[in-house]
Design an enzyme around this catalytic site. Structure first.
Site, PDB file in Angstrom:
ATOM      1  N   ARG A 179       0.825  -1.215   0.000  1.00 18.25           N
ATOM      2  CA  ARG A 179       0.000   0.000   0.000  1.00 18.25           C
ATOM      3  C   ARG A 179       0.858   1.264   0.000  1.00 18.25           C
ATOM      4  O   ARG A 179       0.421   2.313  -0.437  1.00 18.25           O
ATOM      5  CB  ARG A 179      -0.859   0.042   1.275  1.00 18.25           C
ATOM      6  N   ARG A 183       9.351   5.989  -3.592  1.00 14.58           N
ATOM      7  CA  ARG A 183       9.607   6.923  -4.698  1.00 14.58           C
ATOM      8  C   ARG A 183      11.051   7.391  -4.672  1.00 14.58           C
ATOM      9  O   ARG A 183      11.593   7.637  -3.609  1.00 14.58           O
ATOM     10  CB  ARG A 183       8.766   8.193  -4.552  1.00 14.58           C
ATOM     11  N   ARG A 256      -8.225  -7.053  13.723  1.00 20.45           N
ATOM     12  CA  ARG A 256      -7.381  -6.242  14.599  1.00 20.45           C
ATOM     13  C   ARG A 256      -8.229  -5.054  14.971  1.00 20.45           C
ATOM     14  O   ARG A 256      -9.037  -4.566  14.175  1.00 20.45           O
ATOM     15  CB  ARG A 256      -6.194  -5.710  13.833  1.00 20.45           C
ATOM     16  N   ARG A 287       0.708   5.517  16.600  1.00 21.58           N
ATOM     17  CA  ARG A 287       0.836   6.885  16.063  1.00 21.58           C
ATOM     18  C   ARG A 287       0.086   7.885  16.935  1.00 21.58           C
ATOM     19  O   ARG A 287      -0.790   7.505  17.715  1.00 21.58           O
ATOM     20  CB  ARG A 287       0.364   6.968  14.614  1.00 21.58           C
ATOM     21  N   GLU A 312      -2.847   6.276  19.293  1.00 19.41           N
ATOM     22  CA  GLU A 312      -3.543   5.094  18.751  1.00 19.41           C
ATOM     23  C   GLU A 312      -2.820   3.811  19.163  1.00 19.41           C
ATOM     24  O   GLU A 312      -1.628   3.657  18.929  1.00 19.41           O
ATOM     25  CB  GLU A 312      -3.580   5.220  17.222  1.00 19.41           C
ATOM     26  N   TYR A 360     -10.035  -5.195   3.551  1.00 21.92           N
ATOM     27  CA  TYR A 360      -9.320  -4.009   4.011  1.00 21.92           C
ATOM     28  C   TYR A 360      -9.573  -2.895   2.972  1.00 21.92           C
ATOM     29  O   TYR A 360      -8.798  -2.705   2.044  1.00 21.92           O
ATOM     30  CB  TYR A 360      -7.844  -4.396   4.074  1.00 21.92           C
ATOM     31  N   ASP A 362     -10.378   0.993   1.583  1.00 22.70           N
ATOM     32  CA  ASP A 362     -10.342   2.440   1.788  1.00 22.70           C
ATOM     33  C   ASP A 362     -11.716   3.021   1.455  1.00 22.70           C
ATOM     34  O   ASP A 362     -12.565   2.344   0.891  1.00 22.70           O
ATOM     35  CB  ASP A 362      -9.281   3.074   0.881  1.00 22.70           C
TER      36      ASP A 362
HETATM   37  P1  FAD Z   1     -18.240   1.010   8.768  1.00 20.40           P
HETATM   38  O1  FAD Z   1     -17.784   2.404   8.760  1.00 20.40           O
HETATM   39  O2  FAD Z   1     -17.672   0.111   9.803  1.00 20.40           O
HETATM   40  O3  FAD Z   1     -19.825   0.985   8.909  1.00 20.40           O
HETATM   41  C1  FAD Z   1     -20.547  -0.165   9.272  1.00 20.40           C
HETATM   42  C2  FAD Z   1     -21.704   0.283  10.148  1.00 20.40           C
HETATM   43  O4  FAD Z   1     -22.568  -0.833  10.377  1.00 20.40           O
HETATM   44  C3  FAD Z   1     -21.263   0.777  11.515  1.00 20.40           C
HETATM   45  O5  FAD Z   1     -21.796   2.060  11.768  1.00 20.40           O
HETATM   46  C4  FAD Z   1     -21.820  -0.265  12.471  1.00 20.40           C
HETATM   47  O6  FAD Z   1     -22.210   0.280  13.721  1.00 20.40           O
HETATM   48  C5  FAD Z   1     -23.005  -0.797  11.704  1.00 20.40           C
HETATM   49  N1  FAD Z   1     -23.396  -2.152  12.085  1.00 20.40           N
HETATM   50  C6  FAD Z   1     -22.610  -3.249  12.123  1.00 20.40           C
HETATM   51  N2  FAD Z   1     -23.308  -4.311  12.537  1.00 20.40           N
HETATM   52  C7  FAD Z   1     -24.570  -3.876  12.751  1.00 20.40           C
HETATM   53  C8  FAD Z   1     -25.759  -4.507  13.228  1.00 20.40           C
HETATM   54  N3  FAD Z   1     -25.769  -5.788  13.550  1.00 20.40           N
HETATM   55  N4  FAD Z   1     -26.893  -3.761  13.350  1.00 20.40           N
HETATM   56  C9  FAD Z   1     -26.885  -2.449  13.045  1.00 20.40           C
HETATM   57  N5  FAD Z   1     -25.791  -1.803  12.622  1.00 20.40           N
HETATM   58  C10 FAD Z   1     -24.644  -2.507  12.474  1.00 20.40           C
HETATM   59  N6  FAD Z   1      -9.894   4.854   4.464  1.00 20.40           N
HETATM   60  C11 FAD Z   1      -9.397   5.845   3.665  1.00 20.40           C
HETATM   61  O7  FAD Z   1      -9.797   5.971   2.509  1.00 20.40           O
HETATM   62  N7  FAD Z   1      -8.474   6.737   4.176  1.00 20.40           N
HETATM   63  C12 FAD Z   1      -7.997   6.665   5.452  1.00 20.40           C
HETATM   64  O8  FAD Z   1      -7.165   7.478   5.861  1.00 20.40           O
HETATM   65  C13 FAD Z   1      -8.497   5.613   6.294  1.00 20.40           C
HETATM   66  N8  FAD Z   1      -8.053   5.514   7.563  1.00 20.40           N
HETATM   67  C14 FAD Z   1      -8.532   4.504   8.341  1.00 20.40           C
HETATM   68  C15 FAD Z   1      -8.058   4.422   9.651  1.00 20.40           C
HETATM   69  C16 FAD Z   1      -8.517   3.421  10.478  1.00 20.40           C
HETATM   70  C17 FAD Z   1      -8.013   3.339  11.904  1.00 20.40           C
HETATM   71  C18 FAD Z   1      -9.444   2.471   9.968  1.00 20.40           C
HETATM   72  C19 FAD Z   1      -9.922   1.332  10.832  1.00 20.40           C
HETATM   73  C20 FAD Z   1      -9.925   2.555   8.678  1.00 20.40           C
HETATM   74  C21 FAD Z   1      -9.477   3.576   7.844  1.00 20.40           C
HETATM   75  N9  FAD Z   1      -9.965   3.718   6.545  1.00 20.40           N
HETATM   76  C22 FAD Z   1      -9.468   4.713   5.749  1.00 20.40           C
HETATM   77  C23 FAD Z   1     -11.018   2.819   5.990  1.00 20.40           C
HETATM   78  C24 FAD Z   1     -12.442   3.358   6.207  1.00 20.40           C
HETATM   79  O9  FAD Z   1     -12.723   3.504   7.583  1.00 20.40           O
HETATM   80  C25 FAD Z   1     -13.453   2.372   5.601  1.00 20.40           C
HETATM   81  O10 FAD Z   1     -13.196   2.199   4.233  1.00 20.40           O
HETATM   82  C26 FAD Z   1     -14.918   2.794   5.737  1.00 20.40           C
HETATM   83  O11 FAD Z   1     -15.207   3.458   6.926  1.00 20.40           O
HETATM   84  C27 FAD Z   1     -15.764   1.565   5.674  1.00 20.40           C
HETATM   85  O12 FAD Z   1     -17.140   1.880   5.614  1.00 20.40           O
HETATM   86  P2  FAD Z   1     -18.202   0.718   5.860  1.00 20.40           P
HETATM   87  O13 FAD Z   1     -19.537   1.305   5.641  1.00 20.40           O
HETATM   88  O14 FAD Z   1     -17.842  -0.496   5.080  1.00 20.40           O
HETATM   89  O15 FAD Z   1     -17.973   0.280   7.388  1.00 20.40           O
HETATM   90  N1  UDP Z   2       3.701   0.823   8.026  1.00 22.41           N
HETATM   91  C1  UDP Z   2       4.893   0.767   8.689  1.00 22.41           C
HETATM   92  N2  UDP Z   2       5.424   1.904   9.226  1.00 22.41           N
HETATM   93  C2  UDP Z   2       4.815   3.097   9.104  1.00 22.41           C
HETATM   94  C3  UDP Z   2       3.593   3.162   8.398  1.00 22.41           C
HETATM   95  C4  UDP Z   2       3.060   2.008   7.878  1.00 22.41           C
HETATM   96  O1  UDP Z   2       5.458  -0.312   8.837  1.00 22.41           O
HETATM   97  O2  UDP Z   2       5.336   4.097   9.623  1.00 22.41           O
HETATM   98  C5  UDP Z   2       3.139  -0.442   7.473  1.00 22.41           C
HETATM   99  C6  UDP Z   2       2.204  -1.152   8.447  1.00 22.41           C
HETATM  100  O3  UDP Z   2       2.397  -2.545   8.286  1.00 22.41           O
HETATM  101  C7  UDP Z   2       0.830  -0.780   7.943  1.00 22.41           C
HETATM  102  C8  UDP Z   2       1.063  -0.713   6.438  1.00 22.41           C
HETATM  103  O4  UDP Z   2       2.383  -0.184   6.310  1.00 22.41           O
HETATM  104  O5  UDP Z   2      -0.136  -1.759   8.267  1.00 22.41           O
HETATM  105  C9  UDP Z   2       0.069   0.144   5.701  1.00 22.41           C
HETATM  106  O6  UDP Z   2       0.119   1.449   6.238  1.00 22.41           O
HETATM  107  P1  UDP Z   2      -1.088   2.455   6.148  1.00 22.41           P
HETATM  108  O7  UDP Z   2      -0.647   3.756   6.683  1.00 22.41           O
HETATM  109  O8  UDP Z   2      -1.629   2.390   4.779  1.00 22.41           O
HETATM  110  O9  UDP Z   2      -2.106   1.781   7.168  1.00 22.41           O
HETATM  111  P2  UDP Z   2      -3.555   2.252   7.665  1.00 22.41           P
HETATM  112  O10 UDP Z   2      -3.799   3.619   7.143  1.00 22.41           O
HETATM  113  O11 UDP Z   2      -4.480   1.234   7.110  1.00 22.41           O
HETATM  114  O12 UDP Z   2      -3.467   2.181   9.143  1.00 22.41           O
END
Ligand code: FAD
Ligand code: UDP
Length: 376
Positions: A179, A183, A256, A287, A312, A360, A362
């Site tokens: 991911r 560069r 996780r 982080r 986090e 996984y 975005d």
């Molecule tokens: P969710 O947002 O999880 O929505 C699912 C919903 O269903 C929830 O509100 C939940 O409460 C509800 N639900 C589940 N089960 C039930 C049930 N039984 N009854 C009623 N409701 C229920 N993406 C990016 O593009 N850029 C980023 O920088 C980025 N950073 C991230 C950082 C973290 C820490 C994480 C975990 C993810 C990140 N993502 C990022 C990914 C992004 O969060 C997801 O792509 C997106 O939120 C997923 O949307 P979703 O609707 O699939 O799931």
């Molecule tokens: N990663 C790492 N060091 C960093 C940042 C990222 O080793 O400083 C690795 C780590 O394994 C992570 C993966 O790169 O799961 C993808 O990073 P990203 O920032 O895309 O993760 P996310 O936004 O999903 O937390």
């Protein structure tokens, strides 16, 4: 016969985008969510004018113009560029891996010198494990060393990844690290996509826009009254956990999860950047996010006298915690396939999003997927 055309379980990005499209197609939808708010993991809480990303830092990025135009049609986005800093035992490096990082690590100043360093380290690793150049890396460690060499792997990847995933880099799939861009130019932009930003006013504006004029009930878990919900609509869009939908009949999928220690500080600028990664394994968090830097720039940073940071931590998931990241290793993917073979046969239920598809994902690909669906 049915009260609604669609019951949408989950008001996250998948459910909300689906509801928006269905409304445009003149379908009557009801959205339920078990949380006490809409938006799933992109939900923000506003404090002192700062949008706090409650479920982790979210930066929207895509190269798909259709997706970018779609979200900007709901709410305008700013031009935030993500440039995280990595802190290894007090030594700072720019991310993603680029000429700045290679200079900070080895003092090299040209792409040729950096490539030479990496090639030498890759060759040493391949010799050590008796592999040929043509063989695909078998795990995250091999993939990382072949991309950026052993020095950067040990300082910036090994500790961080093992903290984040709770598994050794040799036991993790190589795609996780792919991911990240590598560069040979001086460019600290974490993403290579054409478009990037944060909704002006925060992500709630995006979700509220998508769900405008759609009936939503929060604090409602589908499984607490499944029979009732199953007969309320002609079709169901399910965005919760797929294994739960099938009563865990083949076993439980693993996740996780992360949790955050939030602090409100009486200073205007704590770390000078939205994201600082702590890559040393002895620091327990992965982080620190300083939320104001996603939406406040220049003089606005000092004008707002407070700041909010989140440390986090990454831990193994259990029933009482939110599932965050699907663990797409061999064992879990195999189990997911069993559930998928059941879901593929459903005619009334659409499974979508990171929990229902066990992927996984975005944000942008989720929107893209819904935009490409035929809603009838
Ligand atoms: P969710 O947002 O999880 O929505 C699912 C919903 O269903 C929830 O509100 C939940 O409460 C509800 N639900 C589940 N089960 C039930 C049930 N039984 N009854 C009623 N409701 C229920 N993406 C990016 O593009 N850029 C980023 O920088 C980025 N950073 C991230 C950082 C973290 C820490 C994480 C975990 C993810 C990140 N993502 C990022 C990914 C992004 O969060 C997801 O792509 C997106 O939120 C997923 O949307 P979703 O609707 O699939 O799931
Ligand atoms: N990663 C790492 N060091 C960093 C940042 C990222 O080793 O400083 C690795 C780590 O394994 C992570 C993966 O790169 O799961 C993808 O990073 P990203 O920032 O895309 O993760 P996310 O936004 O999903 O937390």
């Amino acid at each position: 016969m049915y009260k609604f055309d669609y019951l949408i379980v989950g008001s996250g990005l998948f459910g909300a985008t689906f509801a928006y499209k269905a409304k445009q197609a003149n379908k009557k939808c009801l959205v339920i969510d078990k949380r006490d708010h809409i938006g799933g993991n992109i939900y923000c809480e506003n404090r002192h004018g700062i949008n706090v990303h409650k479920y982790g830092a979210h930066i929207f990025h895509t190269s798909n113009k259709k997706v970018w135009d779609f979200v900007n049609g709901i709410v305008e986005f700013n031009r935030y560029t993500n440039s995280p800093i990595a802190n290894y035992k007090g030594q700072l490096f720019n991310l993603p891996f680029n000429m700045n990082t290679f200079y900070q690590m080895w003092g090299v100043t040209t792409p040729a010198e950096a490539i030479d360093k990496i090639n030498t380290q890759r060759k040493e690793m391949l010799d050590k494990i008796s592999l040929s150049e043509t063989k695909e890396p078998a795990n995250l460690e091999e993939q990382a060393i072949s991309l950026i060499g052993v020095d950067l792997y040990e300082k910036l990847i090994k500790g961080y990844t093992e903290k984040q995933w709770g598994r050794k880099c040799t036991e993790l799939p190589s795609f996780i690290i792919k991911r990240l861009p590598v560069r040979f130019v001086y460019d600290n932009n974490y993403f290579s996509d054409k478009y990037q930003g944060i909704p002006i006013g925060g992500y709630n504006k995006l979700i509220e826009g998508l769900l405008k004029d759609v009936e939503v009930i929060t604090n409602t878990d589908f499984f607490e009254n499944r029979e009732y919900w199953e007969q309320i609509a002609e079709k169901i869009v399910f965005t919760g956990k797929i294994d739960e939908f099938y009563n865990y009949q083949f076993g439980k999928l693993e996740y996780r999860t992360v949790y955050f220690e939030e602090e409100e500080l009486d200073c205007s600028n704590y770390q000078g950047n939205a994201v600082v990664n702590y890559t040393d394994k002895d620091i327990p968090y992965t982080r620190v996010i300083e939320h104001k830097h996603f939406e406040m720039f220049g003089e606005d940073v000092d004008r707002c006298k407070k700041t909010i940071i989140s440390k986090e931590y990454s831990i193994e998931w259990n029933e009482n915690l939110e599932p965050y990241y699907p663990i797409n290793d061999f064992k879990n993917n195999e189990l997911h396939q069993k559930y998928k073979s059941l879901s593929d046969k459903e005619s009334r239920v659409i499974f979508g999003g990171r929990l229902a598809e066990y992927k996984y994902y975005d944000m942008a690909p989720i929107i893209e997927k819904v935009l490409n669906m035929d809603i009838d």
